[in-house]
Enzyme design. Structure first.
Site, short mmCIF file in Angstrom:
data_model
loop_
_atom_site.label_atom_id
_atom_site.label_comp_id
_atom_site.label_asym_id
_atom_site.label_seq_id
_atom_site.Cartn_x
_atom_site.Cartn_y
_atom_site.Cartn_z
N ASP A 140 0.82 -1.21 0.00
CA ASP A 140 0.00 0.00 0.00
C ASP A 140 0.86 1.26 0.00
OD1 ASP A 140 -2.63 0.69 -0.27
OD2 ASP A 140 -3.01 0.94 1.86
N ASP A 192 -9.26 -1.91 2.12
CA ASP A 192 -8.95 -1.41 3.45
C ASP A 192 -10.01 -1.82 4.48
OD1 ASP A 192 -6.69 -0.13 2.43
OD2 ASP A 192 -7.86 1.61 1.82
#
Length: 431
Positions: free
Chosen positions: A276, A322
């Site tokens: 990420d 997420d």
């Protein structure tokens, strides 16, 4: 590549490709408060629902001996997850760079319409059953059998599911082959015509069961409601329809994509931490795909909702990755709570679930705060991973349960036996 590998790739690339909470336009304080609080609630809802559904699903499969139906992420899967995700993310980015964006989005829209209707139907069905009374209900069964023989294995090594399948297929063959015995009636109905040899033999060659699907009127009603949401999404691309599909994807992902031990969770979240950070801070790939990809793989809430109402279009967004990725670790913590309670023969305290869930809330609040301060997209896993891993493990350290935490495995034999009633265990020992 087996189905679990494909599933793992899809979740990394399609769900996590959207990245993180981000804003596009300036908004009022009231508008941002509405948008961010809505995103926070919508992120927490599927984690809670999916975690409890995960416990029910795994428990059901253990007791029935069908643990093969549970999609478990192995050590190798966890290590390769970021690699597969990077490949898929980069591939989507290149597609948008070199192929007409509108054409790509049309194809993805149709694809996610089908997946969204299926996912939402699964989520809605239990709600429909409890809220909508039907005067009459009929149950249906869809079977798909094949004459291809499955790979042979030793009888002692067969799972309960394989044994049940063999028994069921044998019963189907027995029913369909009854016409082989005796004569068959003629078209006139008053005489019997001898059945030619092998004329009905084609019904007696099934060797394996591919599909065994049960549904009823509640399922059909849920499908109709989900299809209506899908039609709304196809025609209007409305943010509420998008979010309904996104929530359904998240709940199903957390329920069915399972980590079976804490170590695999640490490997998965640790790898995606670097994934990420790299794709958000080092390149424009993640943000470009998130803004170009018109599919329900992100939750979106307008920041100008107080001013424009439901027609608002200045969105804040949060990628489903997420939610799902930390969510499957939170679900693992809840299953650990249940396992520890069963072994201690006590009520479930949910101490690890609450610690992991609180850690997720903390990480997401930090993400939104940092993003708002710097006015720049943030890699949410940069803040979610340390909190979601650190806090539950710290709780385990304080409670002196670090070793049991890392020893826990969603085993299909040991835990299932512990979950069975004492009478069942006794009969098993007598055998």
């Amino acid at each position: 590549m087996n189905q679990s590998d494909i599933t793992s790739e899809n979740i990394t690339g399609e769900l996590n490709a959207t990245g993180n909470a981000t804003t596009r336009f300036e908004a009022t304080t009231e508008g941002m408060a509405v948008a961010y609080s809505s995103l926070l609630f919508m992120a927490l809802f599927p984690i809670v629902v999916g975690s409890f559904k995960s416990v029910a699903h795994v428990t059901k499969q253990k007791l029935s001996g069908h643990m093969d139906d549970v999609e478990v992420m192995t050590n190798k899967d966890a290590m390769m997850f970021p690699v597969y995700g990077s490949g898929v993310l980069l591939g989507i980015y290149l597609v948008f760079r070199f192929i007409d964006k509108d054409l790509v989005n049309v194809l993805f829209t149709v694809y996610f319409f089908v997946l969204g209707v299926i996912a939402l139907t699964r989520v809605l069905e239990p709600v429909v059953r409890s809220l909508i009374p039907l005067p009459r209900n009929v149950h249906y069964k869809v079977l798909l059998l094949t004459d291809e023989k499955p790979a042979e294995s030793d009888e002692s090594e067969k799972s309960e599911k394989e044994k049940d399948t063999n028994t069921f297929v044998s019963a189907i063959n027995a029913v369909l082959s009854k016409g082989d015995e005796g004569d068959a009636p003629s078209a006139a109905g008053d005489e019997k015509t001898p059945v030619k040899e092998n004329s009905l033999k084609k019904w007696n060659v099934f060797n394996d069961l591919i599909v065994n699907y049960n549904f009823d009127y509640f399922t059909i009603l849920s499908l109709l409601l989900s299809s209506a949401v899908g039609a709304w999404y196809l025609t209007k691309k409305h943010w509420i329809a998008n979010n309904l599909f996104g929530l359904a994807f998240s709940i199903n992902g957390i329920e069915f994509l399972q980590l079976d031990n804490v170590m695999n969770g640490c490997i998965l979240l640790g790898g995606l931490f670097f994934y990420d950070v790299f794709w958000v801070f080092a390149t424009d790939v993640m943000v470009t795909v998130a803004k170009s990809f018109e599919a329900p793989i992100k939750l979106i809430v307008p920041q100008d909702l107080p001013e424009k109402g439901l027609g608002a279009d200045n969105y804040a967004m949060l990628g489903l990755g997420d939610i799902v990725i930390p969510g499957i670790f939170v679900a693992l913590c809840l299953r650990i709570d249940h396992s520890f309670a069963q072994k201690a023969k006590k009520a479930v305290s949910k101490v690890y679930f609450f610690s992991a869930f609180s850690a997720y809330v903390l990480g997401l609040v930090i993400t939104i705060s940092v993003m708002h301060y710097f006015k720049h997209a943030q890699p949410a896993l940069l803040y979610l991973v340390p909190s979601c891993l650190g806090i539950p493990l710290f709780v385990g350290l304080v409670r002196g349960e670090i070793k049991p935490l890392f020893d826990y495995v969603d085993s299909k034999a040991k835990d299932a036996d512990e979950a069975k009633p004492a009478s069942a265990k006794k009969s098993k020992k007598e055998k």
